[in-house]
Write a protein that holds these residues in place. Structure first.
Motif, PDB file in Angstrom:
ATOM      1  N   ALA A 125     -14.123  24.537 -18.911  1.00 41.00           N
ATOM      2  CA  ALA A 125     -14.335  24.464 -17.466  1.00 41.00           C
ATOM      3  C   ALA A 125     -14.875  25.814 -16.996  1.00 41.00           C
ATOM      4  N   THR A 126     -15.873  25.788 -16.118  1.00 38.38           N
ATOM      5  CA  THR A 126     -16.464  27.027 -15.612  1.00 38.38           C
ATOM      6  C   THR A 126     -16.644  26.938 -14.100  1.00 38.38           C
ATOM      7  N   THR A 127     -16.659  28.099 -13.475  1.00 41.52           N
ATOM      8  CA  THR A 127     -17.014  28.184 -12.066  1.00 41.52           C
ATOM      9  C   THR A 127     -17.569  29.577 -11.805  1.00 41.52           C
ATOM     10  N   GLY A 128     -18.510  29.676 -10.880  1.00 40.11           N
ATOM     11  CA  GLY A 128     -19.115  30.978 -10.622  1.00 40.11           C
ATOM     12  C   GLY A 128     -20.205  30.893  -9.580  1.00 40.11           C
ATOM     13  N   PHE A 129     -21.016  31.939  -9.504  1.00 43.35           N
ATOM     14  CA  PHE A 129     -22.087  31.985  -8.507  1.00 43.35           C
ATOM     15  C   PHE A 129     -23.279  32.748  -9.055  1.00 43.35           C
ATOM     16  N   ASP A 130     -24.443  32.484  -8.452  1.00 45.09           N
ATOM     17  CA  ASP A 130     -25.678  33.227  -8.692  1.00 45.09           C
ATOM     18  C   ASP A 130     -26.131  33.827  -7.358  1.00 45.09           C
ATOM     19  N   TYR A 131     -26.594  35.075  -7.424  1.00 41.23           N
ATOM     20  CA  TYR A 131     -27.126  35.705  -6.229  1.00 41.23           C
ATOM     21  C   TYR A 131     -28.447  36.381  -6.568  1.00 41.23           C
ATOM     22  N   SER A 132     -29.485  36.063  -5.792  1.00 43.73           N
ATOM     23  CA  SER A 132     -30.810  36.642  -5.995  1.00 43.73           C
ATOM     24  C   SER A 132     -31.072  37.714  -4.953  1.00 43.73           C
ATOM     25  N   PHE A 133     -31.160  38.966  -5.392  1.00 46.13           N
ATOM     26  CA  PHE A 133     -31.511  40.053  -4.487  1.00 46.13           C
ATOM     27  C   PHE A 133     -32.992  39.987  -4.123  1.00 46.13           C
ATOM     28  N   SER A 134     -33.802  39.522  -5.103  1.00 45.58           N
ATOM     29  CA  SER A 134     -35.234  39.337  -4.915  1.00 45.58           C
ATOM     30  C   SER A 134     -35.712  38.426  -6.038  1.00 45.58           C
ATOM     31  N   GLU A 135     -37.008  38.140  -6.092  1.00 43.74           N
ATOM     32  CA  GLU A 135     -37.532  37.319  -7.179  1.00 43.74           C
ATOM     33  C   GLU A 135     -37.376  38.003  -8.531  1.00 43.74           C
ATOM     34  N   GLU A 136     -37.269  39.325  -8.544  1.00 41.78           N
ATOM     35  CA  GLU A 136     -37.193  40.078  -9.788  1.00 41.78           C
ATOM     36  C   GLU A 136     -35.776  40.471 -10.186  1.00 41.78           C
ATOM     37  N   THR A 137     -34.809  40.368  -9.280  1.00 43.86           N
ATOM     38  CA  THR A 137     -33.471  40.892  -9.547  1.00 43.86           C
ATOM     39  C   THR A 137     -32.421  39.828  -9.223  1.00 43.86           C
ATOM     40  N   ASN A 138     -31.555  39.517 -10.215  1.00 45.85           N
ATOM     41  CA  ASN A 138     -30.572  38.454 -10.054  1.00 45.85           C
ATOM     42  C   ASN A 138     -29.223  38.871 -10.641  1.00 45.85           C
ATOM     43  N   LEU A 139     -28.159  38.324 -10.036  1.00 47.20           N
ATOM     44  CA  LEU A 139     -26.793  38.568 -10.492  1.00 47.20           C
ATOM     45  C   LEU A 139     -26.110  37.225 -10.699  1.00 47.20           C
ATOM     46  N   ARG A 140     -25.385  37.096 -11.827  1.00 45.03           N
ATOM     47  CA  ARG A 140     -24.601  35.891 -12.111  1.00 45.03           C
ATOM     48  C   ARG A 140     -23.204  36.305 -12.541  1.00 45.03           C
ATOM     49  N   ALA A 141     -22.185  35.651 -11.969  1.00 42.11           N
ATOM     50  CA  ALA A 141     -20.791  35.874 -12.352  1.00 42.11           C
ATOM     51  C   ALA A 141     -20.141  34.522 -12.619  1.00 42.11           C
ATOM     52  N   PHE A 191     -26.537  40.754 -15.124  1.00 42.57           N
ATOM     53  CA  PHE A 191     -27.514  41.295 -14.183  1.00 42.57           C
ATOM     54  C   PHE A 191     -28.868  41.304 -14.880  1.00 42.57           C
ATOM     55  N   SER A 192     -29.864  40.661 -14.284  1.00 36.42           N
ATOM     56  CA  SER A 192     -31.202  40.603 -14.876  1.00 36.42           C
ATOM     57  C   SER A 192     -32.216  41.162 -13.890  1.00 36.42           C
ATOM     58  N   GLN A 193     -33.243  41.794 -14.437  1.00 39.55           N
ATOM     59  CA  GLN A 193     -34.226  42.456 -13.582  1.00 39.55           C
ATOM     60  C   GLN A 193     -35.580  42.483 -14.278  1.00 39.55           C
ATOM     61  N   LYS A 194     -36.616  42.179 -13.510  1.00 39.77           N
ATOM     62  CA  LYS A 194     -37.975  42.318 -14.002  1.00 39.77           C
ATOM     63  C   LYS A 194     -38.445  43.734 -13.697  1.00 39.77           C
ATOM     64  N   LEU A 195     -38.578  44.547 -14.768  1.00 39.87           N
ATOM     65  CA  LEU A 195     -38.900  45.957 -14.580  1.00 39.87           C
ATOM     66  C   LEU A 195     -40.372  46.170 -14.261  1.00 39.87           C
ATOM     67  N   PHE A 196     -41.228  45.504 -15.036  1.00 45.67           N
ATOM     68  CA  PHE A 196     -42.663  45.588 -14.832  1.00 45.67           C
ATOM     69  C   PHE A 196     -43.237  44.184 -14.963  1.00 45.67           C
ATOM     70  N   LYS A 197     -44.545  44.057 -14.855  1.00 43.62           N
ATOM     71  CA  LYS A 197     -45.192  42.755 -14.901  1.00 43.62           C
ATOM     72  C   LYS A 197     -44.876  42.027 -16.192  1.00 43.62           C
ATOM     73  N   ASN A 198     -44.849  42.732 -17.320  1.00 41.52           N
ATOM     74  CA  ASN A 198     -44.653  42.096 -18.620  1.00 41.52           C
ATOM     75  C   ASN A 198     -43.366  42.529 -19.311  1.00 41.52           C
ATOM     76  N   LEU A 199     -42.420  43.110 -18.560  1.00 40.91           N
ATOM     77  CA  LEU A 199     -41.182  43.584 -19.157  1.00 40.91           C
ATOM     78  C   LEU A 199     -40.000  43.218 -18.275  1.00 40.91           C
ATOM     79  N   SER A 200     -39.035  42.502 -18.867  1.00 42.07           N
ATOM     80  CA  SER A 200     -37.809  42.116 -18.169  1.00 42.07           C
ATOM     81  C   SER A 200     -36.604  42.592 -18.973  1.00 42.07           C
TER      82      SER A 200
END
Length: 296
Positions: A125-141, A191-200
């Motif tokens: 069983a799981t529960t949590g949330f996703d939050y997008s600071f922007s199209e390039e930066t996201n948080l999941r718990a 925590f995920s982030q797109k650093l540059f156009k071709n690098l995440s």
């Protein structure tokens, strides 16, 4: 000392009815082979069929139901149902929860040691949330709770750590058998982030507790897109309980818009097979995968 290999294929067919409801069905077929000084030569065939449906209600509630059946040529088969729900509060914030079940078959080395091993039965069983600071930066718990019945383990007091299970096995004779019930609680923050156009990049921390024994798991990964339409993934994991690093790399090459090939290599560490003088050592595993993906 033993070597294993797997060859197989998956076929999946999706039907989308206007974005409101969709269906998915398919099948897996693969064969496992193993050989080595303790195994001679053995093989097993695993066949699976699965089906699911997803309902998108007004664009902010997405419900998925699925059912899967897996059959192992030596130990038999089992059904695994599951359900997932997403609730989008707004463009930035999404809640998610799920109840899933699954199976794990004993590998050929474990069956060589004990031919009467059953199928591991897992529910989570799981529960949590996703939050997008922007199209390039996201948080999941996410919080996870799972139970494994008939869990296959080596009888040793050392911790056994994998991506899915963490437990302290009972101290007994050096043999392979099962524990009636193992439970695990896990908190995961990513925590995920797109650093540059071709690098995440992504950064992941997990707190894992089983039988009141805590462990911490750290992950870091990078994805690079090259001008030759190649995707390179590199990941490092660190477990504080055994103070070892796991490393994985994957190279994907796009041949056409519908064809991809990939090569994956992993270097894993965990306590496993008994050695001389009835002791257990940290075993190192190297895993190599290659495959082809086709879209029709």
């Amino acid at each position: 000392d033993y070597r294993t290999s797997r060859i197989g294929t998956q076929i999946k067919y999706d039907i989308d009815l206007g974005g409101i409801i969709s269906f998915s069905t398919g099948a897996d077929l693969h064969e496992d082979k193993a050989e080595g000084s303790i195994l001679n030569k053995q093989n097993a065939m695993v066949k699976s069929v699965f089906s699911g449906t997803t309902l998108n209600y007004l664009g902010f509630i997405v419900t998925t139901l699925y059912l899967r059946y897996d059959h192992h040529s030596i130990v038999g088969g089992k059904f695994s149902p599951g359900a997932n729900i997403l609730y989008r509060l707004n463009d930035e914030f999404t809640l998610h929860t799920s109840i899933n079940s699954g199976t794990t078959f004993p590998n050929l080395a474990e069956l060589k040691a004990n031919s009467n091993l059953p199928i591991e039965k897992i529910w989570e069983a799981t529960t949590g949330f996703d939050y997008s600071f922007s199209e390039e930066t996201n948080l999941r718990a996410t919080c996870f709770y799972n139970e494994t019945r008939d869990s296959i383990n080596m009888d040793t007091s050392f911790p056994f750590v994998t991506d899915l299970n963490f437990f302290i096995a009972p101290e007994s004779t050096n043999s392979i058998n099962t524990a009636d019930l193992l439970t695990q609680f896990r908190v995961e923050i990513e925590f995920s982030q797109k650093l540059f156009k071709n690098l995440s990049s992504y950064y992941n921390y997990s707190y894992i507790s089983s039988k009141k024994i805590p462990a911490n798991l750290f992950n870091i990964g990078f994805t690079v897109l090259t001008p030759l339409e190649q995707t390179i993934d590199f990941k490092i994991k660190y477990y504080d309980i055994n103070k070892k690093f796991d490393i994985a790399g994957k190279l994907s090459q796009k041949i056409t818009s519908d064809i991809d090939i990939y090569f994956l290599t992993q270097n894993l560490n965990y306590y496993a097979l008994p050695v001389a003088n009835n002791t257990f050592e940290l075993s190192e595993y190297r895993i190599y995968n290659t495959g082809l993906s086709l879209k029709f």
